[in-house]
Motif scaffolding. Structure first.
Motif, PDB file in Angstrom:
ATOM      1  N   MET A  17      31.534 111.185 -22.306  1.00  0.00           N
ATOM      2  CA  MET A  17      30.378 111.613 -21.500  1.00  0.00           C
ATOM      3  C   MET A  17      30.093 113.106 -21.673  1.00  0.00           C
ATOM      4  O   MET A  17      28.938 113.506 -21.849  1.00  0.00           O
ATOM      5  CB  MET A  17      30.602 111.308 -20.009  1.00  0.00           C
ATOM      6  N   GLU A  37      37.800 121.216 -21.191  1.00  0.00           N
ATOM      7  CA  GLU A  37      38.707 120.060 -21.244  1.00  0.00           C
ATOM      8  C   GLU A  37      40.123 120.547 -20.984  1.00  0.00           C
ATOM      9  O   GLU A  37      40.580 121.492 -21.608  1.00  0.00           O
ATOM     10  CB  GLU A  37      38.604 119.377 -22.627  1.00  0.00           C
ATOM     11  N   LYS A  38      40.814 119.865 -20.070  1.00  0.00           N
ATOM     12  CA  LYS A  38      42.155 120.351 -19.695  1.00  0.00           C
ATOM     13  C   LYS A  38      43.219 120.033 -20.752  1.00  0.00           C
ATOM     14  O   LYS A  38      44.213 120.736 -20.855  1.00  0.00           O
ATOM     15  CB  LYS A  38      42.570 119.798 -18.332  1.00  0.00           C
ATOM     16  N   ALA A  46      40.365 108.724 -20.764  1.00  0.00           N
ATOM     17  CA  ALA A  46      40.049 107.293 -20.852  1.00  0.00           C
ATOM     18  C   ALA A  46      39.451 106.946 -22.216  1.00  0.00           C
ATOM     19  O   ALA A  46      39.770 105.902 -22.802  1.00  0.00           O
ATOM     20  CB  ALA A  46      39.074 106.916 -19.742  1.00  0.00           C
ATOM     21  N   THR A  47      38.610 107.837 -22.736  1.00  0.00           N
ATOM     22  CA  THR A  47      37.904 107.510 -23.977  1.00  0.00           C
ATOM     23  C   THR A  47      38.879 107.209 -25.114  1.00  0.00           C
ATOM     24  O   THR A  47      38.731 106.206 -25.820  1.00  0.00           O
ATOM     25  CB  THR A  47      36.963 108.667 -24.376  1.00  0.00           C
ATOM     26  N   CYS A  50      40.749 103.795 -24.856  1.00  0.00           N
ATOM     27  CA  CYS A  50      39.983 102.569 -24.608  1.00  0.00           C
ATOM     28  C   CYS A  50      40.081 101.603 -25.794  1.00  0.00           C
ATOM     29  O   CYS A  50      40.618 101.938 -26.839  1.00  0.00           O
ATOM     30  CB  CYS A  50      38.540 102.891 -24.255  1.00  0.00           C
ATOM     31  N   ALA A  51      39.576 100.400 -25.585  1.00  0.00           N
ATOM     32  CA  ALA A  51      39.701  99.355 -26.607  1.00  0.00           C
ATOM     33  C   ALA A  51      38.594  99.448 -27.655  1.00  0.00           C
ATOM     34  O   ALA A  51      38.592  98.691 -28.621  1.00  0.00           O
ATOM     35  CB  ALA A  51      39.685  97.982 -25.936  1.00  0.00           C
ATOM     36  N   GLY A  53      35.562  98.567 -27.475  1.00  0.00           N
ATOM     37  CA  GLY A  53      34.613  97.455 -27.469  1.00  0.00           C
ATOM     38  C   GLY A  53      33.212  97.903 -27.080  1.00  0.00           C
ATOM     39  O   GLY A  53      33.044  98.742 -26.189  1.00  0.00           O
ATOM     40  N   VAL A 177      40.040 123.013 -14.872  1.00  0.00           N
ATOM     41  CA  VAL A 177      39.240 123.418 -13.702  1.00  0.00           C
ATOM     42  C   VAL A 177      40.100 123.217 -12.461  1.00  0.00           C
ATOM     43  O   VAL A 177      40.646 122.129 -12.249  1.00  0.00           O
ATOM     44  CB  VAL A 177      37.940 122.591 -13.624  1.00  0.00           C
ATOM     45  N   GLU A 312      37.794 104.213 -14.536  1.00  0.00           N
ATOM     46  CA  GLU A 312      37.230 105.006 -13.430  1.00  0.00           C
ATOM     47  C   GLU A 312      36.291 104.051 -12.686  1.00  0.00           C
ATOM     48  O   GLU A 312      35.173 103.800 -13.092  1.00  0.00           O
ATOM     49  CB  GLU A 312      36.567 106.287 -13.956  1.00  0.00           C
ATOM     50  N   GLY A 337      35.345 100.647 -16.672  1.00  0.00           N
ATOM     51  CA  GLY A 337      35.904  99.843 -17.762  1.00  0.00           C
ATOM     52  C   GLY A 337      34.978  99.610 -18.927  1.00  0.00           C
ATOM     53  O   GLY A 337      35.355  98.990 -19.919  1.00  0.00           O
ATOM     54  N   GLY A 339      32.600 102.291 -20.116  1.00  0.00           N
ATOM     55  CA  GLY A 339      31.828 103.522 -20.291  1.00  0.00           C
ATOM     56  C   GLY A 339      31.736 104.019 -21.717  1.00  0.00           C
ATOM     57  O   GLY A 339      30.773 104.709 -22.062  1.00  0.00           O
ATOM     58  N   PHE A 340      32.724 103.681 -22.529  1.00  0.00           N
ATOM     59  CA  PHE A 340      32.671 104.203 -23.893  1.00  0.00           C
ATOM     60  C   PHE A 340      31.360 103.799 -24.566  1.00  0.00           C
ATOM     61  O   PHE A 340      30.645 104.617 -25.140  1.00  0.00           O
ATOM     62  CB  PHE A 340      33.884 103.709 -24.698  1.00  0.00           C
ATOM     63  N   MET A 341      31.037 102.510 -24.449  1.00  0.00           N
ATOM     64  CA  MET A 341      29.835 102.006 -25.139  1.00  0.00           C
ATOM     65  C   MET A 341      28.547 102.609 -24.572  1.00  0.00           C
ATOM     66  O   MET A 341      27.543 102.672 -25.257  1.00  0.00           O
ATOM     67  CB  MET A 341      29.781 100.477 -25.064  1.00  0.00           C
TER      68      MET A 341
HETATM   69  C1  LIG Z   1      42.639 100.782 -21.330  1.00  0.00           C
HETATM   70  C2  LIG Z   1      41.151 101.000 -21.332  1.00  0.00           C
HETATM   71  C3  LIG Z   1      40.330 100.191 -22.108  1.00  0.00           C
HETATM   72  C4  LIG Z   1      38.947 100.405 -22.129  1.00  0.00           C
HETATM   73  N1  LIG Z   1      38.177  99.656 -22.965  1.00  0.00           N
HETATM   74  C5  LIG Z   1      36.864  99.926 -23.068  1.00  0.00           C
HETATM   75  C6  LIG Z   1      36.060  99.245 -24.027  1.00  0.00           C
HETATM   76  O1  LIG Z   1      36.535  98.399 -24.778  1.00  0.00           O
HETATM   77  N2  LIG Z   1      34.729  99.570 -24.094  1.00  0.00           N
HETATM   78  C7  LIG Z   1      34.179 100.517 -23.278  1.00  0.00           C
HETATM   79  O2  LIG Z   1      32.967 100.755 -23.381  1.00  0.00           O
HETATM   80  N3  LIG Z   1      34.913 101.177 -22.365  1.00  0.00           N
HETATM   81  C8  LIG Z   1      36.240 100.919 -22.249  1.00  0.00           C
HETATM   82  N4  LIG Z   1      37.003 101.602 -21.347  1.00  0.00           N
HETATM   83  C9  LIG Z   1      36.334 102.542 -20.419  1.00  0.00           C
HETATM   84  C10 LIG Z   1      36.031 103.842 -21.099  1.00  0.00           C
HETATM   85  O3  LIG Z   1      37.163 104.300 -21.786  1.00  0.00           O
HETATM   86  C11 LIG Z   1      35.583 104.873 -20.064  1.00  0.00           C
HETATM   87  O4  LIG Z   1      34.590 104.322 -19.222  1.00  0.00           O
HETATM   88  C12 LIG Z   1      34.989 106.102 -20.740  1.00  0.00           C
HETATM   89  O5  LIG Z   1      35.800 106.515 -21.807  1.00  0.00           O
HETATM   90  C13 LIG Z   1      34.824 107.230 -19.726  1.00  0.00           C
HETATM   91  O6  LIG Z   1      34.498 108.408 -20.419  1.00  0.00           O
HETATM   92  P1  LIG Z   1      34.516 109.784 -19.660  1.00  0.00           P
HETATM   93  O7  LIG Z   1      34.088 110.813 -20.629  1.00  0.00           O
HETATM   94  O8  LIG Z   1      33.763 109.651 -18.387  1.00  0.00           O
HETATM   95  O9  LIG Z   1      36.059 109.977 -19.205  1.00  0.00           O
HETATM   96  P2  LIG Z   1      37.310 110.531 -20.032  1.00  0.00           P
HETATM   97  O10 LIG Z   1      37.321 110.092 -21.423  1.00  0.00           O
HETATM   98  O11 LIG Z   1      38.523 110.261 -19.211  1.00  0.00           O
HETATM   99  O12 LIG Z   1      37.035 112.090 -20.048  1.00  0.00           O
HETATM  100  C14 LIG Z   1      37.228 112.876 -18.898  1.00  0.00           C
HETATM  101  C15 LIG Z   1      37.966 114.121 -19.336  1.00  0.00           C
HETATM  102  O13 LIG Z   1      38.030 115.030 -18.252  1.00  0.00           O
HETATM  103  C16 LIG Z   1      39.203 115.789 -18.410  1.00  0.00           C
HETATM  104  N5  LIG Z   1      39.525 116.409 -17.138  1.00  0.00           N
HETATM  105  C17 LIG Z   1      39.922 115.797 -16.010  1.00  0.00           C
HETATM  106  N6  LIG Z   1      40.159 116.695 -15.040  1.00  0.00           N
HETATM  107  C18 LIG Z   1      39.898 117.918 -15.577  1.00  0.00           C
HETATM  108  C19 LIG Z   1      39.985 119.249 -15.078  1.00  0.00           C
HETATM  109  N7  LIG Z   1      40.389 119.489 -13.833  1.00  0.00           N
HETATM  110  N8  LIG Z   1      39.658 120.264 -15.900  1.00  0.00           N
HETATM  111  C20 LIG Z   1      39.253 120.033 -17.173  1.00  0.00           C
HETATM  112  N9  LIG Z   1      39.180 118.780 -17.712  1.00  0.00           N
HETATM  113  C21 LIG Z   1      39.488 117.741 -16.911  1.00  0.00           C
HETATM  114  C22 LIG Z   1      40.209 114.728 -18.842  1.00  0.00           C
HETATM  115  O14 LIG Z   1      41.335 115.298 -19.459  1.00  0.00           O
HETATM  116  C23 LIG Z   1      39.401 113.851 -19.760  1.00  0.00           C
HETATM  117  O15 LIG Z   1      39.550 114.174 -21.122  1.00  0.00           O
HETATM  118  C24 LIG Z   1      38.390 101.419 -21.313  1.00  0.00           C
HETATM  119  C25 LIG Z   1      39.208 102.235 -20.542  1.00  0.00           C
HETATM  120  C26 LIG Z   1      40.584 102.044 -20.550  1.00  0.00           C
HETATM  121  C27 LIG Z   1      41.449 102.949 -19.731  1.00  0.00           C
END
Ligand SMILES: Cc1cc2nc3c(=O)[nH]c(=O)nc-3n(C[C@H](O)[C@H](O)[C@H](O)COP(=O)(O)OP(=O)(O)OC[C@H]3O[C@@H](n4cnc5c(N)ncnc54)[C@H](O)[C@@H]3O)c2cc1C
Length: 384
Positions: A17, A37-38, A46-47, A50-51, A53, A177, A312, A337, A339-341
């Protein structure tokens, strides 16, 4: 490592995101963007766990519409960002083993077809024919869409990060942060372990940690971290190249090809919310047993790797986009679950909202933070 003293916007979180939004904002000409990014590397939350998909098969109109915009962006990724993301369109095959699921699947296929997604409804026999390596004697029906598939998460994140850097975004890892200063209901600055950044605008894209970031600004965000885990096998020569992403729906058990082997996961329905990202070995055993029952050949496979990550999760399994009661504090989180896509389109939508004050590509205005207090929840059924 030093951080700037000021920024037009601070984006908190370097997952899909944060990476996608910073690129889309910079592409629109927005200047002085800082992404924090921490962890040491981007995309390891999570990204990166993730799987991979990606699918059009959802049960609500809004999620299907997000896929209808996001997946073509992934198809165009190489052309736009010069980064191959390994999009394999072997389809998702969802399998129903009880009548309730069959009814839901019928409704979902109708909705998807109405919106232009050519998902097919399969009989139990067709499911068995399509999956000769699996034991689905109890399959009553299935749904299949060829354009669903898998994509490499790291390539998507780094494609956006590299492109954003070229457009002038300051992407900084290893910085955490630790606080947010709000004055008179408006964002004033971000506190980090390396010092303060003055800014009027923050985007909270901290995924499973986004409610913690919300608390720093005094905003309650109903996003709960929930552990999910999976394992991969060493090569299994029996698995055909075009083996689809199979989901045994009632068990939340899934299989897809990973390299020359399989990636297998199952959702633990008894998992308690929390930030633990260690693999639960007992549950892995339950997952393995369930997998062998469905695909006996897994018994002769050895484990290549395993890991856990955090979903999340929001109360209605839909994301939260947009503004909060604190002026200048924006959210894009809670993808529950899947969000990647939706990362590519979500970054674009947030750039629209921040720059134009409205979502143009897809109307996600109903997915605001206020819906939880106002009871406007929209439940997604296809959550794995
Ligand atoms: C096991 C698993 C399988 C999944 N499979 C799929 C799938 O097949 N297809 C799909 O579409 N989605 C899947 N998902 C969901 C998907 O991974 C998430 O919805 C998506 O990656 C969320 O992206 P994000 O950028 O919001 O979060 P994140 O990728 O978690 O990024 C948030 C970032 O914020 C950073 N951060 C947190 N706190 C702080 C702070 N205080 N200061 C600085 N940085 C901070 C973290 O380190 C992290 O890198 C899966 C998730 C999991 C856990």
């Amino acid at each position: 490592m030093s951080i700037p003293n000021t920024a037009e916007i601070v984006i908190i979180g370097g997952g899909v995101m944060g990476a996608s939004t910073s690129y889309h904002l910079a592409k629109r000409g927005f200047k002085n963007i800082v992404l924090l990014e921490k962890e040491e590397y981007f995309g390891t939350g999570a990204t990166g766990r993730c799987a991979g998909g990606v699918r059009y098969q959802f049960s609500t109109e809004i999620n299907i519409k997000l896929s209808l915009q996001s997946l073509p962006m992934i198809e165009q990724f190489k052309e736009e960002l010069n980064q191959d993301v390994n999009y394999k369109q072997y389809g998702y095959l969802l399998v129903a083993t009880n009548q309730n699921e069959v009814n839901k699947f019928k409704h979902n296929v109708e909705l998807q077809n109405k919106l232009g997604v050519p998902t097919e409804f399969l009989t139990g026999d067709k499911v068995r024919k399509r999956l000769p390596l699996m034991k689905f004697d109890d399959a009553l029906a299935g749904t299949f869409n060829q354009k669903d598939g898998t994509v490499d998460p790291n390539s998507v994140v780094m494609g956006y990060i590299n492109a954003a850097q070229k457009l002038g975004v300051q992407t900084i890892s290893n910085v955490e942060v630790i606080g947010i200063n709000v004055s008179g209901g408006e964002i004033e600055s971000v506190q980090t372990n390396l010092g303060e950044i003055k800014t009027r605008t923050i985007l909270n894209v901290a995924g499973p940690w986004s409610s913690q970031i919300g608390k720093m600004a005094g905003v309650e965000i109903p996003v709960t971290p929930l552990r999910r885990q999976m394992f991969t096998t060493n090569p299994l020569k029996e698995i055909p190249e075009d083996f689809p992403f199979v989901i045994d729906f009632s068990k939340s058990l899934y299989f897809h090809r990973e390299g020359d082997g399989l990636l297998i996961g199952m959702s633990n329905q008894n998992e308690k919310p929390g930030y633990d990202q260690n693999v639960d070995e007992n549950f892995e055993l339950a997952n393995l047993e369930a997998a062998i029952e469905r695909m006996p050949l897994v018994e002769k496979a050895s484990r290549a790797s395993h890991w856990a990550g955090l979903y999340e999760v929001t109360p209605d399994a839909h994301p939260i986009y947009g503004a909060t009661d604190v002026k200048g504090f924006f959210l894009c989180t809670g993808f529950s679950g899947h969000g990647f896509m939706h990362g590519p389109i979500s970054g674009k939508l947030m750039s629209e909202f921040i720059l134009d004050g409205k979502f143009s590509s897809v109307d996600v205005s109903t997915l605001d933070l206020k819906r939880f207090k106002e009871g406007r929840l929209i439940q997604e059924y296809n959550v794995v």
